[in-house]
Design a protein around this motif. Structure first.
Motif, PDB file in Angstrom:
ATOM      1  N   LEU A 192      40.213  -2.286   9.002  1.00 47.07           N
ATOM      2  CA  LEU A 192      39.872  -3.246   7.954  1.00 47.07           C
ATOM      3  C   LEU A 192      38.951  -4.336   8.476  1.00 47.07           C
ATOM      4  O   LEU A 192      38.094  -4.854   7.738  1.00 47.07           O
ATOM      5  N   GLU A 193      39.093  -4.676   9.738  1.00 47.12           N
ATOM      6  CA  GLU A 193      38.183  -5.651  10.356  1.00 47.12           C
ATOM      7  C   GLU A 193      36.746  -5.149  10.250  1.00 47.12           C
ATOM      8  O   GLU A 193      35.828  -5.884   9.858  1.00 47.12           O
ATOM      9  N   ARG A 194      36.554  -3.878  10.575  1.00 50.71           N
ATOM     10  CA  ARG A 194      35.213  -3.291  10.487  1.00 50.71           C
ATOM     11  C   ARG A 194      34.754  -3.168   9.036  1.00 50.71           C
ATOM     12  O   ARG A 194      33.593  -3.448   8.725  1.00 50.71           O
ATOM     13  N   TYR A 195      35.670  -2.755   8.149  1.00 48.62           N
ATOM     14  CA  TYR A 195      35.259  -2.513   6.767  1.00 48.62           C
ATOM     15  C   TYR A 195      34.835  -3.797   6.074  1.00 48.62           C
ATOM     16  O   TYR A 195      33.828  -3.808   5.346  1.00 48.62           O
ATOM     17  N   PHE A 196      35.580  -4.887   6.263  1.00 46.63           N
ATOM     18  CA  PHE A 196      35.234  -6.116   5.554  1.00 46.63           C
ATOM     19  C   PHE A 196      33.938  -6.730   6.080  1.00 46.63           C
ATOM     20  O   PHE A 196      33.224  -7.418   5.337  1.00 46.63           O
ATOM     21  N   VAL A 197      33.612  -6.501   7.353  1.00 44.96           N
ATOM     22  CA  VAL A 197      32.288  -6.903   7.852  1.00 44.96           C
ATOM     23  C   VAL A 197      31.211  -6.094   7.126  1.00 44.96           C
ATOM     24  O   VAL A 197      30.189  -6.640   6.688  1.00 44.96           O
ATOM     25  N   PHE A 198      31.457  -4.787   6.978  1.00 44.59           N
ATOM     26  CA  PHE A 198      30.526  -3.933   6.240  1.00 44.59           C
ATOM     27  C   PHE A 198      30.430  -4.369   4.779  1.00 44.59           C
ATOM     28  O   PHE A 198      29.331  -4.472   4.218  1.00 44.59           O
ATOM     29  N   PHE A 199      31.566  -4.620   4.144  1.00 44.93           N
ATOM     30  CA  PHE A 199      31.586  -4.995   2.735  1.00 44.93           C
ATOM     31  C   PHE A 199      30.825  -6.294   2.494  1.00 44.93           C
ATOM     32  O   PHE A 199      30.048  -6.406   1.536  1.00 44.93           O
ATOM     33  N   ASN A 200      31.031  -7.283   3.354  1.00 46.56           N
ATOM     34  CA  ASN A 200      30.409  -8.585   3.155  1.00 46.56           C
ATOM     35  C   ASN A 200      28.933  -8.613   3.534  1.00 46.56           C
ATOM     36  O   ASN A 200      28.124  -9.255   2.864  1.00 46.56           O
ATOM     37  N   GLU A 201      28.569  -7.907   4.613  1.00 44.49           N
ATOM     38  CA  GLU A 201      27.242  -8.094   5.200  1.00 44.49           C
ATOM     39  C   GLU A 201      26.288  -6.911   5.042  1.00 44.49           C
ATOM     40  O   GLU A 201      25.076  -7.083   5.228  1.00 44.49           O
ATOM     41  N   LYS A 202      26.808  -5.718   4.689  1.00 51.37           N
ATOM     42  CA  LYS A 202      25.926  -4.565   4.637  1.00 51.37           C
ATOM     43  C   LYS A 202      25.972  -3.803   3.314  1.00 51.37           C
ATOM     44  O   LYS A 202      25.004  -3.137   2.968  1.00 51.37           O
ATOM     45  N   ARG A 203      27.084  -3.856   2.612  1.00 51.26           N
ATOM     46  CA  ARG A 203      27.237  -3.061   1.399  1.00 51.26           C
ATOM     47  C   ARG A 203      26.468  -3.694   0.241  1.00 51.26           C
ATOM     48  O   ARG A 203      26.725  -4.839  -0.146  1.00 51.26           O
ATOM     49  N   LEU A 204      25.506  -2.970  -0.327  1.00 50.95           N
ATOM     50  CA  LEU A 204      24.712  -3.464  -1.441  1.00 50.95           C
ATOM     51  C   LEU A 204      25.501  -3.316  -2.741  1.00 50.95           C
ATOM     52  O   LEU A 204      26.095  -2.275  -2.996  1.00 50.95           O
ATOM     53  N   HIS A 205      25.473  -4.353  -3.584  1.00 58.55           N
ATOM     54  CA  HIS A 205      26.223  -4.361  -4.827  1.00 58.55           C
ATOM     55  C   HIS A 205      25.258  -4.319  -6.011  1.00 58.55           C
ATOM     56  O   HIS A 205      24.379  -5.181  -6.137  1.00 58.55           O
ATOM     57  N   GLN A 206      25.430  -3.326  -6.852  1.00 54.93           N
ATOM     58  CA  GLN A 206      24.568  -3.210  -8.023  1.00 54.93           C
ATOM     59  C   GLN A 206      24.685  -4.436  -8.924  1.00 54.93           C
ATOM     60  O   GLN A 206      23.699  -4.911  -9.483  1.00 54.93           O
ATOM     61  N   GLY A 207      25.904  -4.956  -9.075  1.00 50.74           N
ATOM     62  CA  GLY A 207      26.112  -6.122  -9.915  1.00 50.74           C
ATOM     63  C   GLY A 207      25.504  -7.394  -9.352  1.00 50.74           C
ATOM     64  O   GLY A 207      25.422  -8.409 -10.047  1.00 50.74           O
ATOM     65  N   LEU A 208      25.079  -7.369  -8.078  1.00 53.90           N
ATOM     66  CA  LEU A 208      24.448  -8.533  -7.439  1.00 53.90           C
ATOM     67  C   LEU A 208      22.961  -8.302  -7.221  1.00 53.90           C
ATOM     68  O   LEU A 208      22.357  -8.900  -6.322  1.00 53.90           O
ATOM     69  N   ASP A 209      22.358  -7.423  -8.031  1.00 56.36           N
ATOM     70  CA  ASP A 209      20.936  -7.053  -7.869  1.00 56.36           C
ATOM     71  C   ASP A 209      20.674  -6.502  -6.471  1.00 56.36           C
ATOM     72  O   ASP A 209      19.664  -6.806  -5.850  1.00 56.36           O
ATOM     73  N   TYR A 210      21.617  -5.700  -6.000  1.00 59.45           N
ATOM     74  CA  TYR A 210      21.527  -4.997  -4.723  1.00 59.45           C
ATOM     75  C   TYR A 210      21.401  -5.954  -3.530  1.00 59.45           C
ATOM     76  O   TYR A 210      20.757  -5.650  -2.528  1.00 59.45           O
ATOM     77  N   MET A 211      22.028  -7.105  -3.646  1.00 60.34           N
ATOM     78  CA  MET A 211      22.201  -8.005  -2.513  1.00 60.34           C
ATOM     79  C   MET A 211      23.594  -7.775  -1.933  1.00 60.34           C
ATOM     80  O   MET A 211      24.463  -7.192  -2.576  1.00 60.34           O
TER      81      MET A 211
END
Length: 375
Positions: A343-362
């Motif tokens: 989960l430590e690795r995943y939340f770093v990915f979720f916050n800093e690398k995963r693009l969100h369609q609802g955020l205009d791919y930010m």
């Protein structure tokens, strides 16, 4: 045949409770290692946390002089016994129940088995007990129920049983209800008599997010708890998320549904600032006065979902779906340490690398810090 009730010593209960507070093992793993029922592990952990709180209560601080003198005499007596038992403490410190049982020597003539067990902190029932591990079938069934619940959160125990039977599982409602209760899962539906307060809750807080436009970071936070299945047991995960950016501000794991890890997660999130509004469901952890006082101390307004209304906290419900389908179900972690690292690795990915369609791919981090800096 009469089954003798097992009696555990206070030191044994304290050791189990301390292991549970550490949170590196699941309740099932602790129960197997110490050879006790999982419910006892959760109960002793609660008792330990309640007892620690009581030490610093005004009542405890106001003890009479006589009580303190009696306590001092007791400590002196313990000090006299300390030298005699020092060798035993060195041997028994951090030992598992299996290792302690191996130290018992029934063939000794000058010290009986009962006395040896007393010195080791073991009861006779613990010494002679043959443990029964948590059935693997229950773990597999809980895993399946969790996946079904993610897809069909409006299914109660009746429809969950029907769905499982159609999939080939031979289960009854009583078993499914028990597992869902242990997992903290409840069907989503509008419950009646919403104006009645919960147990121990004297004040009710309204839902403040209806028709509210969230236009900046730290305007609204929300928190929730979810069940995390593993190969050998389960854990509970709490997270605090910023509504505007979907940024996961903090998270914590626990092997029981206690209040402590929720308060710890909220306090950890405060390093990013404090929200104007903090929204949660009406679970017992979030409606407790300890948690409410923690939120109000940060100058945030308390907001509660309507009972059974998951869409009132929709963004963190979406987070759970992402966490489970993108990490938990794919990795199938073995134990608490693997889960924590994953989960430590995943939340770093979720916050800093995963693009969100609802955020205009930010990414959430980009939007959170960029907007925060502009403000």
């Amino acid at each position: 045949m009469t089954i003798q009730r097992r009696n555990h010593s206070a030191s044994f209960k304290a050791n189990v409770a301390l292991d549970a507070v550490k949170g590196s093992e699941t309740v099932s793993e602790l129960a197997g290692r110490h050879q006790v029922h999982p419910n006892m592990v959760a109960q002793w952990k609660r008792q330990l946390l309640d007892g620690v709180n009581g030490i610093f209560s005004p009542r405890a601080q106001g003890r009479s002089k006589r009580e303190l003198e009696e306590k001092d005499d007791m400590l002196k007596e313990i000090g006299r016994m300390k030298m005699d038992l020092e060798w035993l403490k060195k041997k028994t410190q951090m030992l598992s129940v299996d290792e302690l049982r191996k130290m018992v020597e029934p063939e000794l003539k000058n010290i009986c088995v009962s006395r040896q067990l007393d010195l080791l902190g073991l009861s006779r029932s613990t010494y002679y007990y043959e443990p029964r591990p948590v059935p693997q079938a229950d773990l597999e069934l809980a895993w399946k129920i969790d996946r079904l619940y993610m897809e069909l959160p409006f299914y109660g125990s009746r429809r969950m049983v029907a769905a499982l039977v159609r999939m080939g599982y031979d289960v009854g409602r009583k078993r499914v209800s028990r597992l869902m209760e242990e997992m903290g899962l409840e069907a989503i539906y509008q419950k009646p008599r919403l104006s009645l307060p919960g147990v121990g809750v004297s004040v009710r807080y309204p839902y403040l997010l209806r028709d509210l436009k969230v236009l900046r970071p730290n305007h609204v936070w929300s928190a929730d708890i979810t069940y995390i299945p593993m190969k050998r047991g389960h854990m509970y995960l709490v997270a605090v998320i910023d509504w505007y950016s979907r940024y996961v501000l903090s998270w914590r794991l626990s092997n029981t549904l206690d209040l402590g890890f929720c308060v710890e997660a909220y306090n950890a999130a405060l390093k990013h600032g404090a929200p104007d509004i903090h929204n949660t469901d009406q679970g017992s952890q979030f409606t407790s006065m300890d948690f409410v006082n923690c939120v109000e101390a940060s100058k945030a307004k308390v907001s509660w979902d309507g009972r059974g209304r998951a869409l009132d906290n929709v963004f963190i419900e979406r987070l759970w779906r992402s966490v489970k389908y993108e990490d938990i179900y794919l990795k199938a972690y073995n134990d608490g340490k693997e889960l924590n690292d994953g989960l430590e690795r995943y939340f770093v990915f979720f916050n800093e690398k995963r693009l969100h369609q609802g955020l205009d791919y930010m990414t959430p981090a980009e939007l959170y810090y960029k907007t925060h800096k502009e403000i």
